[in-house]
Design a protein around this motif. Structure first.
Motif, short mmCIF file in Angstrom:
data_model
loop_
_atom_site.label_atom_id
_atom_site.label_comp_id
_atom_site.label_asym_id
_atom_site.label_seq_id
_atom_site.Cartn_x
_atom_site.Cartn_y
_atom_site.Cartn_z
N VAL A 56 23.13 59.66 42.94
CA VAL A 56 23.43 59.84 44.35
C VAL A 56 24.61 60.80 44.48
CG1 VAL A 56 24.19 58.72 46.48
CG2 VAL A 56 22.56 57.56 44.97
N MET A 57 24.40 61.86 45.25
CA MET A 57 25.46 62.84 45.49
C MET A 57 26.07 62.61 46.86
SD MET A 57 23.60 66.26 43.96
CE MET A 57 21.93 65.68 44.26
N ASN A 58 27.31 62.16 46.85
CA ASN A 58 28.03 61.94 48.11
C ASN A 58 29.51 62.09 47.79
OD1 ASN A 58 28.66 61.29 50.74
ND2 ASN A 58 28.54 59.09 50.41
N PHE A 59 29.92 63.34 47.60
CA PHE A 59 31.28 63.57 47.12
C PHE A 59 31.79 64.94 47.55
CE2 PHE A 59 28.33 64.99 43.82
CZ PHE A 59 28.81 66.25 43.50
N GLU A 60 33.10 65.08 47.47
CA GLU A 60 33.76 66.38 47.66
C GLU A 60 34.28 66.85 46.31
OE1 GLU A 60 37.46 68.46 50.12
OE2 GLU A 60 36.98 66.35 50.41
N ALA A 79 16.98 66.60 46.19
CA ALA A 79 16.98 66.83 47.63
C ALA A 79 18.42 66.89 48.11
CB ALA A 79 16.23 65.71 48.36
N ILE A 80 18.84 68.05 48.60
CA ILE A 80 20.20 68.25 49.11
C ILE A 80 20.13 68.34 50.63
CG2 ILE A 80 22.23 69.74 49.11
CD1 ILE A 80 21.80 68.48 46.44
N VAL A 81 20.91 67.51 51.31
CA VAL A 81 20.94 67.58 52.77
C VAL A 81 22.23 68.20 53.29
CG1 VAL A 81 19.36 65.64 53.06
CG2 VAL A 81 21.80 65.20 52.95
N ALA A 82 23.23 68.37 52.43
CA ALA A 82 24.47 69.03 52.83
C ALA A 82 25.14 69.63 51.60
CB ALA A 82 25.41 68.06 53.52
N PRO A 98 20.88 73.52 51.44
CA PRO A 98 20.46 72.25 52.03
C PRO A 98 19.03 72.31 52.58
CG PRO A 98 22.59 72.95 52.91
CD PRO A 98 22.02 74.11 52.16
N HIS A 99 18.46 71.13 52.77
CA HIS A 99 17.17 70.93 53.41
C HIS A 99 16.01 71.52 52.63
CE1 HIS A 99 20.08 70.59 56.85
NE2 HIS A 99 19.55 69.39 56.77
N ASP A 114 31.91 75.15 43.74
CA ASP A 114 33.27 75.54 44.11
C ASP A 114 34.07 74.35 44.64
OD1 ASP A 114 32.76 78.20 43.46
OD2 ASP A 114 32.03 78.65 45.49
N ALA A 115 35.37 74.41 44.46
CA ALA A 115 36.26 73.40 45.00
C ALA A 115 36.13 73.35 46.52
CB ALA A 115 37.70 73.70 44.59
N GLY A 116 36.22 72.16 47.08
CA GLY A 116 36.09 71.98 48.52
C GLY A 116 34.67 71.78 49.00
N THR A 117 33.67 72.00 48.12
CA THR A 117 32.28 71.79 48.49
C THR A 117 32.02 70.30 48.71
OG1 THR A 117 31.55 73.70 47.21
CG2 THR A 117 29.87 72.06 47.76
N ARG A 118 31.30 69.98 49.76
CA ARG A 118 30.86 68.60 50.01
C ARG A 118 29.36 68.54 49.77
NH1 ARG A 118 34.36 65.24 52.87
NH2 ARG A 118 36.28 66.25 53.61
N LEU A 119 28.97 67.77 48.80
CA LEU A 119 27.55 67.63 48.46
C LEU A 119 27.04 66.26 48.88
CD1 LEU A 119 27.18 69.29 44.93
CD2 LEU A 119 26.15 70.05 47.06
N ARG A 120 25.86 66.29 49.47
CA ARG A 120 25.22 65.04 49.89
C ARG A 120 23.74 65.17 49.59
NH1 ARG A 120 26.60 60.84 53.35
NH2 ARG A 120 24.85 59.77 54.33
#
Length: 325
Positions: A56-60, A79-82, A98-99, A114-120
């Motif tokens: 599960v990807m839900n991190f910065e 599946a990447i939504v963000a 995404p999507h 990259d640093a600062g990326t938010r992956l969901r």
């Protein structure tokens, strides 16, 4: 740029050997510096069954990193939504946006984030033969160019990209935002993984030799707004803030607001408020619940605040008799 990135390496054979069914292993146990790189409550891998893993990807991203992944004879569904990142397969570089839903059997890949990326999003990793047999995939119904994904024991650089439907986005979001504790969490996400794989197989069977469809930007934004609306309807008692919502669907604040106005004629906040009031009216019409209980179920702490909101919306105080008129 490579030298400025934290170097990480992951072999899914090691993950599979470290886990029993239903177990979860944190990334910090699998490779060094994971806690320095990922800002997340939980970052790791879960064994769904003997043949399937879930990440599960839900991190910065706290620090830019390069991740080398080995995954021999495994079908991967991502599946990447963000969020977005770059992935290298040999000399080819792809930007993962995404999507999109991607199905692959890549023996080795390298990703730069990259640093600062938010992956969901999610990554499902399934043994290739199990994927075919358990889910009844008819490889002959897959376009010939992508059949090696399911037939090659040694893997292939080919990647099958499919549009991530609103239903698919919702299933991914339900996994990522699951609030159950163990063991219910394991049962819930396991069932959702099966549902997603079934949906993927259904899409594969429906291609019928056609060219693989790809989302364009406008379509992707519409799907993201539809997903945001579904989140509001599903989480009516505890709606996310705009800031939380934009992170979950991969749009910025302006794109989300514009999309809601174009699709629904109102702002996101107005849409969420209307859904709550309409849900309250339906509950009152049922006549089985006290007004204070209706208020609680749609997220109000007490009768007074709910009554004020209801009166402002409908022009009358909340009561079963008035709601039924």
């Amino acid at each position: 740029m490579t030298g400025e990135r934290r170097q990480l390496q992951l072999d899914f054979r090691a993950v599979r050997s470290a886990l029993g069914v239903g177990e979860f292993v944190r990334s910090s146990r699998l490779f060094a510096h994971a806690d320095d790189v990922f800002r997340a409550k939980e970052h790791g891998y879960r064994r769904v069954d003997r043949f399937t893993l879930l990440h599960v990807m839900n991190f910065e991203v706290a620090e830019a990193y390069r991740l080398k992944m080995m995954r021999t004879d495994l079908v991967c569904i991502q599946a990447i939504v963000a969020g977005r990142y770059s992935r290298w397969i040999g000399q080819r570089m792809d930007v993962i946006n995404p999507h999109m839903l991607q199905v692959s059997n890549i023996p080795l890949s390298v990703s730069d984030t990259d640093a600062g990326t938010r992956l969901r999003g999610i990554l499902i990793v399934c043994e290739r033969q199990h994927f075919i047999e358990r889910y009844g995939l008819d490889v002959n119904r897959v376009p010939p160019a992508f059949r090696p994904i399911f037939l090659s024991q040694h893997g292939t650089a080919d990647v099958l990209s499919l549009p991530l439907s609103p239903a698919g986005i919702a299933m991914v979001d339900q996994i990522v935002s699951c609030r159950y504790t163990e063991p219910l969490r394991g049962v819930f996400v396991g069932a959702k993984v099966v549902e997603i794989v079934c949906d993927v197989v259904s899409q594969l069977h429906g291609l019928r030799q056609r060219a693989i469809p790809r989302l364009i930007g406008a379509q992707a934004k519409i799907r993201a707004v539809e997903t945001a609306a579904a989140i509001y309807r599903r989480e009516i008692a505890d709606p996310p803030t705009i800031e939380q919502l934009v992170q979950r669907v991969g749009l910025n604040r302006n794109e989300l607001s514009k999309g809601f106005r174009e699709l629904f004629g109102v702002t996101p906040h107005a849409y969420a408020h209307a859904r709550r009031m309409q849900q309250a009216q339906e509950m009152l019409r049922g006549g089985d619940l006290a007004i204070s209980e209706v208020a609680r179920r749609i997220g109000y702490e007490g009768y007074s605040s709910f009554a004020r909101a209801y009166h402002a919306y409908y022009g009358c105080a909340p009561s079963p008799a008035d709601a039924g008129e």
